[in-house]
Scaffold this active site. Structure first.
Site, PDB file in Angstrom:
ATOM      1  CD  GLU A 157      14.859 -12.706   4.336  1.00 60.67           C
ATOM      2  OE1 GLU A 157      14.065 -13.309   5.104  1.00 60.67           O
ATOM      3  OE2 GLU A 157      15.455 -11.657   4.642  1.00 60.67           O
TER       4      GLU A 157
ATOM      5  CG  ASP B 282      -1.798   1.189   1.347  1.00 67.73           C
ATOM      6  OD1 ASP B 282      -2.697   1.315   0.492  1.00 67.73           O
ATOM      7  OD2 ASP B 282      -1.603   2.016   2.261  1.00 67.73           O
TER       8      ASP B 282
END
Length: 534
Positions: free
Chosen positions: A262, A208
Site C-alpha cells: 500500500e 521475525d
C-alpha cells in the site's frame, strides 16, 4: 539474470543498499543506565553515514518486559521507555533520512508478550471478544498438553490457563503466547500495526519467525527426528512438520506483503527456516511474498574454496528467476563470524560480501571484527542459556555492547553495561577509524567501491572454478567486467588467469590502484578486485 539496463524493479533501493542491523540496547547508551537507547543511536548517525550503509535494520523497540530481547511485545504501537519516547523515534527517522539512510524495523507477528492487553483479555474466558486471538486447545486425554509440540526454549509448547481451563500454545517462552493467524481480526490488527509504523516513515520490516505463523489445524503430533541423539538439544528431538513452514504460512506472508505494498518503495525481508533449497518459495511467484528472505549460507558453510563455491552455487540455483539475492554475515542470534574465521579471513569475507551479487547484511560490530564475548554465569541474560543448558545456545556473546573506544566502558555507557563488553579493548571503532588499513576502513572502502562501480551492485555473477584455495568469480555488466579473487588460506597462492586490468583494491589496503596482469600472486589471506581490460 540479465545485464540489460535496469528496470524500475532493478532500481529498488534495497538492491544498492548495505543493510546494517542494530540492537538498540547494545549500540549506544545516552543516559548512563547501561542500556543503549534511541537518543544514543541518534548520536551515532554520523558514524553510519561515514561508514556508508544504506539502511539500518533496528531490532525491537516496542514496549516489552524484555524477557526475550524485546521480541516479547506488550504494545505494538508504543516505544519502550528504556529506549526513549515516540518523539525520540521520530527524531531518529528524520536524522537517518537526512543522512540518506533508510530504516527497517523488526516486525514480530507470531506472538505477543503475555502482558499484552490482547492476551490479558483472551485468557479471561472462552467467550470474550478476543477469545480466539491466540491458539487455545483442550487438554489431552490424560489431562496434559494437547500434543507433543515443543517450545524452542525447552519443554512443552503448551501452558495451562486455569481461568479458561485450556492450554495456550507458545513457540518460544511461556510468556510469549502465539497469535492465531487464522483469525481475521488478528490479521487486521497486525496490518494496523504495520501501518502505524509505515505512516511514521519506516522504510520496511524484517519479519521475525515468518515461517511459523500458522500451525497445523488438527494439532497433529510432530514425528521424532530419526537423527536426534544425545547431542541434540531437547527442543529439536522432534521434526517440526506440523508447527513450522506450513503451506498456509505463505498466505500470511502474502497478506503482510499486500499491506506493505500500500506504500511506495518499502522493503519486506524476513527470517526463514529450512535448508537452502527451501528458500525460494518465500519469494513467491504469482503472489509476492518477501523481497528478501534472509540467507545465512555464508555463516553456515565450511570455510574453504570448494565448499564456498558449492554453497553459493546452490543458493543462486534455489532462488526464482528475477528474484534478488542477499547475503547475511551476522545477527543478534548468530555467533560472531570473526570468532569462526579469525581476523585475517574476516577481511576476505568482507570483500566477498561487498562484491557478490545481492544485498549485503551485517550486524553492528562485524565491521570491526567483533568476536564472541565471554559472559560470566552470573551475567547471563539469554533464556536459551538459562533453560536449555549445555548445548552452546547462548546468544549473549554476540549481543554484547559495541565497543567505541578503549576505555573501561568502551564509550558505550557511563554506567554499568547490561552485558559485559569485549575484554579486547584494542578492537574498537575509534582505533580502527584512525588506522587506514583496518577492517573498518576496508569495509568503508568496499562499500564506497560498490557504490561507484555499478557492475558490483547490478552485474551478473560469473563463477570461476575454485582451485588452489582460491575462490574467484567475475561480475559483468554491459562492457564492464570485474574479477574478484580470494585466497582462503594462510599461504601465498597463484591465481592462474590470463589477461590484464586495473587493480581496484586489495584486502591489505596497501596497494595503489594500478595495472595488473595474469597470472597473479595472492599473498596469504589476500583478496583482490581487478577491473578487466576489454
Amino acid at each position: 539474470m540479465s545485464s540489460k539496463p535496469a528496470s524500475p524493479r532493478d532500481a529498488a533501493w534495497w538492491r544498492n543498499a548495505v543493510i546494517y542491523e542494530i540492537a538498540a540496547i547494545s549500540f549506544q547508551d545516552s543516559n548512563g543506565d547501561g542500556q543503549g537507547d534511541l537518543p544514543g543511536l541518534l548520536q551515532r548517525v554520523d558514524y553510519l553515514q561515514w561508514l556508508g550503509v544504506g539502511a539500518v535494520w533496528l531490532g525491537p523497540i516496542c514496549k516489552s518486559p524484555m524477557q526475550d530481547f524485546g521480541y516479547d511485545i506488550a504494545d505494538f504501537s508504543a516505544v519502550d521507555p528504556r529506549f526513549g519516547t515516540m518523539e525520540d523515534f521520530e527524531r531518529v527517522v528524520r536524522a537517518l533520512h537526512e543522512a540518506g539512510i533508510k530504516l527497517i524495523l523488526d516486525f514480530v507477528p507470531n506472538h505477543t508478550s503475555d502482558q499484552h492487553a490482547w492476551f490479558q483479555e483472551s485468557r479471561t474466558s472462552r467467550d470474550n471478544p478476543k477469545a480466539d486471538w491466540y491458539i487455545w486447545a483442550e487438554a489431552g486425554a490424560n489431562g496434559g498438553p494437547p500434543n507433543n509440540w515443543l517450545s524452542r526454549f525447552g519443554g512443552s509448547g503448551w501452558e495451562w490457563c486455569e481461568a479458561r481451563r485450556q492450554f495456550y500454545y507458545h513457540s518460544f517462552l511461556t510468556s510469549q503466547p502465539d497469535l492465531n493467524w487464522r483469525n481475521e481480526q488478528v490479521r487486521q490488527a497486525m496490518a494496523d500495526t504495520m501501518r502505524f509504523w509505515l505512516d511514521r516513515g519506516v522504510d520496511g520490516f524484517r519479519v521475525d519467525a515468518s515461517a511459523v505463523l500458522i500451525k497445523d489445524e488438527l494439532l497433529r503430533d510432530n514425528p521424532a527426528d530419526p537423527e536426534a541423539d544425545g547431542n541434540t538439544p531437547p527442543p529439536q528431538k522432534y521434526t517440526p512438520v506440523f508447527t513450522d513452514d506450513r503451506p498456509e504460512t505463505m498466505r500470511c506472508i502474502e497478506y503482510i506483503r499486500n499491506v506493505l505494498d500500500e506504500y511506495d518503495e518499502r522493503l519486506l525481508c524476513g527470517e526463514v527456516q529450512g535448508k537452502t533449497d527451501r528458500i525460494g518459495h518465500f519469494y513467491g511467484n504469482s503472489k509476492p511474498r518477501l523481497h528478501l528472505p534472509l540467507n545465512f549460507a555464508l555463516l553456515d558453510t565450511e570455510w574453504n574454496a570448494v565448499a564456498l563455491q558449492a554453497t553459493i552455487d546452490a543458493y543462486f540455483n534455489a532462488i526464482p528467476d528475477g528474484a534478488w539475492p542477499d547475503f547475511v554475515i551476522g545477527g543478534h542470534d548468530k555467533h560472531r563470524v570473526a570468532s569462526k574465521l579469525g581476523q585475517a579471513q574476516s577481511r576476505i569475507l568482507a570483500m566477498l560480501l561487498m562484491t557478490i551479487r545481492g544485498t549485503p547484511f551485517l550486524f553492528a560490530g562485524d565491521e570491526i571484527g567483533s568476536e564472541q564475548v565471554k559472559i560470566p554465569p552470573e551475567k547471563i541474560q539469554d533464556p536459551f542459556e538459562k533453560l536449555v543448558k549445555g548445548f552452546d545456545l547462548n546468544r549473549d556473546p554476540e549481543r554484547a555492547p559495541l565497543r567505541w573506544d578503549d576505555t573501561a566502558r568502551g564509550g558505550f555507557t557511563t554506567g554499568e553495561p547490561w552485558l559485559p563488553l569485549s575484554e579486547d579493548r584494542s578492537r574498537n571503532i575509534e582505533a580502527q577509524r584512525r588506522d587506514a588499513r583496518s577492517l573498518l576502513n576496508l569495509y568503508r572502502e568496499l562499500i564506497a567501491l560498490r557504490r561507484r562501480e555499478r557492475c558490483l551492485s547490478h552485474g551478473e555473477y560469473r563463477p570461476r572454478r575454485a582451485h588452489n584455495d582460491i575462490f574467484w568469480f567475475a561480475r559483468t555488466l554491459d562492457e564492464t567486467e570485474i574479477l574478484v579473487a580470494l585466497n582462503l588460506c594462510r599461504e601465498p597462492r597463484l591465481l592462474e588467469w590470463q589477461g590484464s586490468g586495473s587493480r581496484l583494491m586489495s584486502t591489505y589496503l596497501d596497494r595503489e590502484a594500478g595495472k595488473v596482469e595474469g597470472p597473479t600472486h595472492l599473498r596469504p589471506n589476500e583478496g583482490v578486485i581487478v577491473k578487466v581490460s576489454r
